[in-house]
Scaffold this motif. Structure first.
Motif, PDB file in Angstrom:
ATOM      1  N   TRP A  84       0.833  -1.200   0.000  1.00 39.35           N
ATOM      2  CA  TRP A  84       0.000   0.000   0.000  1.00 39.35           C
ATOM      3  C   TRP A  84       0.875   1.261   0.000  1.00 39.35           C
ATOM      4  O   TRP A  84       0.555   2.251  -0.671  1.00 39.35           O
ATOM      5  CB  TRP A  84      -0.957   0.011   1.187  1.00 39.35           C
ATOM      6  CG  TRP A  84      -1.853   1.205   1.188  1.00 39.35           C
ATOM      7  CD1 TRP A  84      -1.885   2.219   2.088  1.00 39.35           C
ATOM      8  CD2 TRP A  84      -2.837   1.538   0.193  1.00 39.35           C
ATOM      9  NE1 TRP A  84      -2.826   3.164   1.736  1.00 39.35           N
ATOM     10  CE2 TRP A  84      -3.429   2.763   0.571  1.00 39.35           C
ATOM     11  CE3 TRP A  84      -3.271   0.913  -0.971  1.00 39.35           C
ATOM     12  CZ2 TRP A  84      -4.425   3.373  -0.174  1.00 39.35           C
ATOM     13  CZ3 TRP A  84      -4.264   1.525  -1.725  1.00 39.35           C
ATOM     14  CH2 TRP A  84      -4.832   2.736  -1.323  1.00 39.35           C
ATOM     15  N   ASN A 237      -7.890  -5.231   2.630  1.00 40.19           N
ATOM     16  CA  ASN A 237      -7.564  -5.851   1.344  1.00 40.19           C
ATOM     17  C   ASN A 237      -8.019  -7.296   1.275  1.00 40.19           C
ATOM     18  O   ASN A 237      -8.262  -7.944   2.301  1.00 40.19           O
ATOM     19  CB  ASN A 237      -6.069  -5.730   1.048  1.00 40.19           C
ATOM     20  CG  ASN A 237      -5.203  -6.437   2.072  1.00 40.19           C
ATOM     21  OD1 ASN A 237      -5.105  -7.665   2.071  1.00 40.19           O
ATOM     22  ND2 ASN A 237      -4.574  -5.669   2.955  1.00 40.19           N
ATOM     23  N   PHE A 419      -7.597  -3.434  -2.725  1.00 43.28           N
ATOM     24  CA  PHE A 419      -7.529  -2.525  -1.582  1.00 43.28           C
ATOM     25  C   PHE A 419      -8.788  -1.658  -1.590  1.00 43.28           C
ATOM     26  O   PHE A 419      -9.224  -1.203  -2.650  1.00 43.28           O
ATOM     27  CB  PHE A 419      -6.304  -1.610  -1.668  1.00 43.28           C
ATOM     28  CG  PHE A 419      -4.984  -2.324  -1.540  1.00 43.28           C
ATOM     29  CD1 PHE A 419      -4.433  -2.563  -0.299  1.00 43.28           C
ATOM     30  CD2 PHE A 419      -4.288  -2.745  -2.668  1.00 43.28           C
ATOM     31  CE1 PHE A 419      -3.201  -3.210  -0.173  1.00 43.28           C
ATOM     32  CE2 PHE A 419      -3.069  -3.392  -2.562  1.00 43.28           C
ATOM     33  CZ  PHE A 419      -2.526  -3.624  -1.303  1.00 43.28           C
TER      34      PHE A 419
END
Length: 438
Positions: A84, A237, A419
């Protein structure tokens, strides 16, 4: 240290630290802190040959998760933190990544145009009027020489990655008396290093946490103990896998439609979503022990890819959904960041080849930047998810040369890593609180 009469800086050592495994920081109770938490001295010790971190992740490549806890109560946990963080670095502007990201996070995401590759005899042909016709996109370098890169450590502003910190003005430890930050590490060299990826040589450096305590008595008395509800968004996620294809002479371009039910977001209110495509073909990430572009942080474009999202039985997009690379890029920019630093060709298959190269050579053997950051994004606008479906389609590609066919990423299995922003809240009542999904 104080830089005003209102704020005092504290540099916190980890209360618990296990090298390459876990670091835990605790904030003092009955204090009022700003929401700015900076993790300093982030990096890894490595051998003399390992002098470059991953271009996109930088120092964040060694992180596995970032968790905010009050005692044993989880306020927010970001898993796949390195992945991320790499995506978030792409959402920064090119100028930020050039001037700050390369220094603070030790990334090399930015690019500048360089004409130095041409010989003197070719100089006259390099530009026609104001149009540049020859040259190279160069990435930034996070330090100027091998010695500096070997010893370099970076810092991370945790509010960039943790939605809870973005949603509060203050951290009130009179309400959360055992507030702590837990960092877990991932020492996989493929996630950390650009090249010379020998995992056994890596170890995390001991980090520090810098916090800002509010010391002005008027501000403290006006804000401490007053919070009733904290609404915030967390990044969660899930992952689904598209199976590999086997194109043949008889069917050189098979169409592969797939539908997936994603369960991680059921009974949750979801806002923005982003999907990263990671092939399971190792050569798309590393060749000769060196990253291909961003290595495991690549998001590979597929041939004639289509994306559709269905929430509670309703399509998000009309007809076949998003069917072109430029549509996908536009939705990523509109949904997440209009100033993101994705370079030309990184979102799709577009490529200008020399005249003597055929298209099949370009598709199979194209420059490593091509299609390396092809994300898909959409905004569910806070929809309460009961059933989330992803429709995904791509086309395979056959190459009669066996060696090239086996290296073709467009036929390999693909992990779709989803995500999404999910709404949560901390609700205070009667001296206690509950953490709930909204």
């Amino acid at each position: 240290m104080e830089y005003s009469n209102d704020i005092k800086l504290h540099e916190l050592e980890p209360l618990y630290y296990s090298e390459s495994n876990r670091a835990e920081f605790r904030l003092s109770p009955n204090k009022l802190y700003t929401n700015t938490l900076r993790l300093l001295n982030v990096g890894v010790t490595k051998t003399a040959n390992q002098n470059n971190l991953n271009k996109l992740a930088g120092v964040a490549g060694c992180l596995s998760s970032i968790t905010i806890l009050d005692g044993n109560v989880e306020i927010q946990s970001l898993t796949r933190a390195n992945e991320w963080a790499a995506i978030k670095h792409s959402f920064k502007s090119n100028s930020y990544n050039e001037d700050l990201g390369s220094v603070l996070n030790l990334t090399r995401k930015s690019a500048h145009f360089n004409l130095a590759d041409r010989t003197n005899a070719q100089n006259v042909d390099r530009c026609v009027g104001s149009k540049v016709v020859e040259g190279t996109l160069r990435t930034a370098i996070s330090a100027t020489n091998t010695t500096e890169r070997l010893a370099a450590k970076g810092q991370l502003d945790l509010s960039d990655y943790v939605g809870f910190l973005q949603s509060v003005n203050y951290l009130d430890t009179s309400l959360m008396k055992d507030l702590k930050v837990v960092i877990e590490y991932n020492m996989d060299a493929l996630a950390i290093m650009f090249g010379d990826q020998a995992t056994g040589n890596l170890a995390s450096t001991r980090p520090l946490l810098v916090v800002e305590e509010i010391v002005d008595p008027n501000i403290v008395s006006a804000n401490m103990g007053k919070t009733q509800v904290i609404s915030y968004k967390v990044i969660e996620n899930d992952i689904v896998t598209v199976p590999a294809m086997t194109p043949s002479v008889a069917i050189p371009n098979p169409v592969q439609p797939q539908t997936f039910h994603v369960h991680a977001f059921n009974n949750k209110s979801v806002d923005r979503m982003l999907i990263k495509s990671r092939t399971t073909l190792a050569t798309t990430e590393n060749t000769g022990n060196v990253n291909v572009m961003y290595g495991m942080y690549n998001s590979q474009a597929m041939f004639k890819q289509k994306n559709q999202v269905r929430v509670n039985g309703m399509n998000i997009f009309a007809r076949d959904g998003i069917t072109s690379e430029n549509e996908r890029l536009a939705h990523v920019a509109d949904t997440w960041s209009p100033n993101m630093s994705i370079m030309p060709f990184q979102q799709g298959l577009a490529f200008k080849a020399p005249d003597d190269l055929t298209r099949d050579t370009v598709i199979n053997m194209g420059n490593e930047a091509i299609g390396s950051q092809s994300y898909f994004a959409c905004d569910l606008a806070g929809e309460k998810v009961k059933d989330l479906q992803l429709d995904y389609e791509r086309v395979g590609f056959f190459n009669a040369t066996a060696a090239q066919h086996s290296l073709c990423k467009y036929n390999s299995a693909v992990d779709l890593i989803v995500f999404a922003e999910v709404k949560k809240a901390v609700i205070f009542s009667g001296g206690s609180y509950n953490v709930v999904y909204v």
